[in-house]
Design an enzyme around this catalytic site. Structure first.
Site, PDB file in Angstrom:
ATOM      1  CG  HIS A 149      -1.637  -1.126   1.339  1.00 15.27           C
ATOM      2  ND1 HIS A 149      -2.840  -1.568   1.010  1.00 15.27           N
ATOM      3  CD2 HIS A 149      -1.283  -2.314   2.116  1.00 15.27           C
ATOM      4  CE1 HIS A 149      -3.337  -2.678   1.514  1.00 15.27           C
ATOM      5  NE2 HIS A 149      -2.269  -3.272   1.991  1.00 15.27           N
ATOM      6  CD  GLU A 186       8.732  12.936 -15.150  1.00 14.39           C
ATOM      7  OE1 GLU A 186       7.672  13.598 -14.979  1.00 14.39           O
ATOM      8  OE2 GLU A 186       9.999  13.332 -15.194  1.00 14.39           O
ATOM      9  CB  SER A 239      13.113  23.180 -14.406  1.00 15.55           C
ATOM     10  OG  SER A 239      12.628  24.330 -14.472  1.00 15.55           O
ATOM     11  CE  LYS A 265      11.444  20.362 -10.722  1.00 14.70           C
ATOM     12  NZ  LYS A 265      10.338  19.822 -10.323  1.00 14.70           N
TER      13      LYS A 265
END
Ligand code: ARG
Length: 461
Positions: free
Chosen positions: A160, A294, A281, A287
């Site tokens: 979970h 992804e 970024s 970043k």
């Protein structure tokens, strides 16, 4: 024959197609990817026609030579692809006619575009199946190397996405190796079934020419010719199986990618991804984004989409060939390209990533991760029924939580307040190293188990 009707099949036509008809009908824009397979199939067919005395050796030689010239024109980008010639089959044959003249017209004896495209596509999918197997092999090798390096690094195991029990990094890595090895076996299994030759089925009924289908099957690396001509031209199971195996692989890649996204976040810091597989970024200078992970996470969308698309094209089609089946290719091409890319990117990312052993250890020890070890101790040492042990442990977790400490921080008196029989020995099982080392049952997370499995995988790979 009029100038405007089709050179290959226009005998009965007085007029050429409408521009829209040509646009919807033509597949050359995409099936040119089958050029090498188409030419291999035609060369095998020509050699067999000559061996069977159906065409002369001289014509077969001219055809086979001419086809090599066509192939090199295509490979060097010099080939003039024509939409009016619809597809790769007719583009190649028309060019062959330019090059060698009359004998080119003998190549299509005892053959149809229906068995021709079935051969071409099968050969293409077989190559991609081999590429997927090789890609999975490389990825598994990279994941096994991570498992070997961190056979005894402790980390939290989750259910979970809540801390459950400590596990080892190596064990977590090897879970993916098991998944990828099942993927590999699905491709290997599909390859066996797809490796039969449709060539010689002709349009649908077979042919009256005395073809040697075993000869062409062998020349193209197939195990045998397909036994039923109707099935041979209408079957696309091989592409569906490839897409199904690809979809499951892409789903596994997506799960691993998701873990890397979570693990590389500032909140987790379980891994550092290399600069080579991250991006920055344009506005936030601090970043470092896990874009490759992804994108891999997302690839399942188009790969499984391709599978659903082809199932939908094939469902309800009567035997045998229908033009619907021309819609089988683009999605498979796209799915294969993206699967290979995702496998390569994941292999690079896994090879380059660095696990943060300290963060893993700190996280492994928090969240009362050794509560099950405590309960097991109560069963083993005090002979409590597991349900009672679970209850006592739950009360101790609540006590620790109310004080803002972890289980090993409780005193012996605290422990005894929930069960008088608890002794000092209980603290020996509350450490994370002890916890993972005790999971020695086959398939468990103990470092020694991991080392054994790593040795087995290194041997197999
Ligand atoms: N371009 C066609 C396809 O991809 C080749 C087969 C055409 N056969 C036919 N009978 N029109 O399916």
């Amino acid at each position: 024959m009029t100038k405007t009707s089709n050179e290959m099949w226009g005998g009965r036509f007085a007029a050429g197609p409408d521009a829209i008809m040509e646009a919807i009908n033509a597949s050359i824009g995409f099936d040119q990817r089958l050029a090498a397979q188409d030419i291999a199939g035609s060369r095998a067919h020509a050699a067999m026609l000559a061996a069977q005395g159906i065409i002369t050796d001289k014509d077969a030689d001219a055809i086979r030579e001419g086809l090599l010239t066509v192939l090199s024109e295509i490979e060097t980008g010099k080939f003039p692809f024509s939409t009016a010639l619809e597809d790769i089959h007719m583009n190649v044959e028309a060019r062959l006619k330019d090059l060698i003249g009359e004998p080119a017209g003998r190549l299509h004896t005892g053959r149809s575009r229906n068995d021709q495209v079935a051969v071409d596509f099968r050969l293409w999918v077989r190559d991609q199946t081999d590429a997927a197997i090789a890609g999975l092999q490389a990825l598994m090798t990279a994941v096994v190397a991570q498992a070997e390096a961190g056979a005894d690094w402790v980390m939290p195991g989750f259910t979970h996405l809540q801390t459950a029990q400590p596990v080892t990094w190596g064990h977590h890595m090897l879970a993916y190796v098991e998944m990828f090895s099942r993927d590999m076996s699905r491709f290997q299994d599909a390859r066996k079934r797809m490796n039969e030759s449709p060539l010689g089925a002709a349009a649908l009924a077979g042919t009256s020419f005395p073809l040697d289908r075993d000869m062409t099957a062998k020349a193209l690396g197939f195990d045998r010719p397909m036994a039923n001509s109707l099935d041979a031209v209408s079957d696309r199971d091989f592409a569906l199986e490839f897409l199904a195996a690809s979809s499951i692989t892409a789903m596994h890649l997506s799960r691993m990618a998701e873990e890397l996204v979570i693990w590389s976040s500032a909140q987790f810091r379980f891994v550092a991804l290399s600069d080579r597989f991250s991006t920055g970024s344009s506005i936030m200078p601090q970043k470092k984004n896990p874009d490759a992970a992804e994108l891999i996470r997302a690839k399942i969308g188009r790969i499984m989409g391709a599978m659903v698309s082809l199932f939908t094209v094939m469902k309800g089609l009567p035997l045998t060939y229908s033009k619907d089946m021309q819609e089988d290719k683009e999605q498979v091409f796209d799915a294969a390209d993206n699967l290979m890319l995702a496998l390569a990117a994941m292999t690079g990312m896994v090879s380059d990533m660095t696990a943060n052993q300290d963060s893993l250890r700190v996280a492994a020890a928090s969240g009362f991760s050794t509560a099950t070890d405590l309960a097991d101790w109560l069963v083993r040492e005090l002979n409590l029924p597991f349900r009672d042990a679970h209850h006592v442990t739950g009360a101790l977790v609540a006590l620790a939580e109310s004080r803002g400490v972890d289980l090993p921080d409780l005193s012996l008196e605290d422990m005894q307040s929930e069960h008088a029989g608890i002794t000092e020995d209980v603290f020996s099982v509350l450490g994370v190293d002890n916890s993972v080392a005790s999971r020695t049952c086959f398939g468990g997370t103990a470092p020694n188990n991991v080392r054994e499995q790593v040795a087995i995988w290194k041997d197999r790979l």
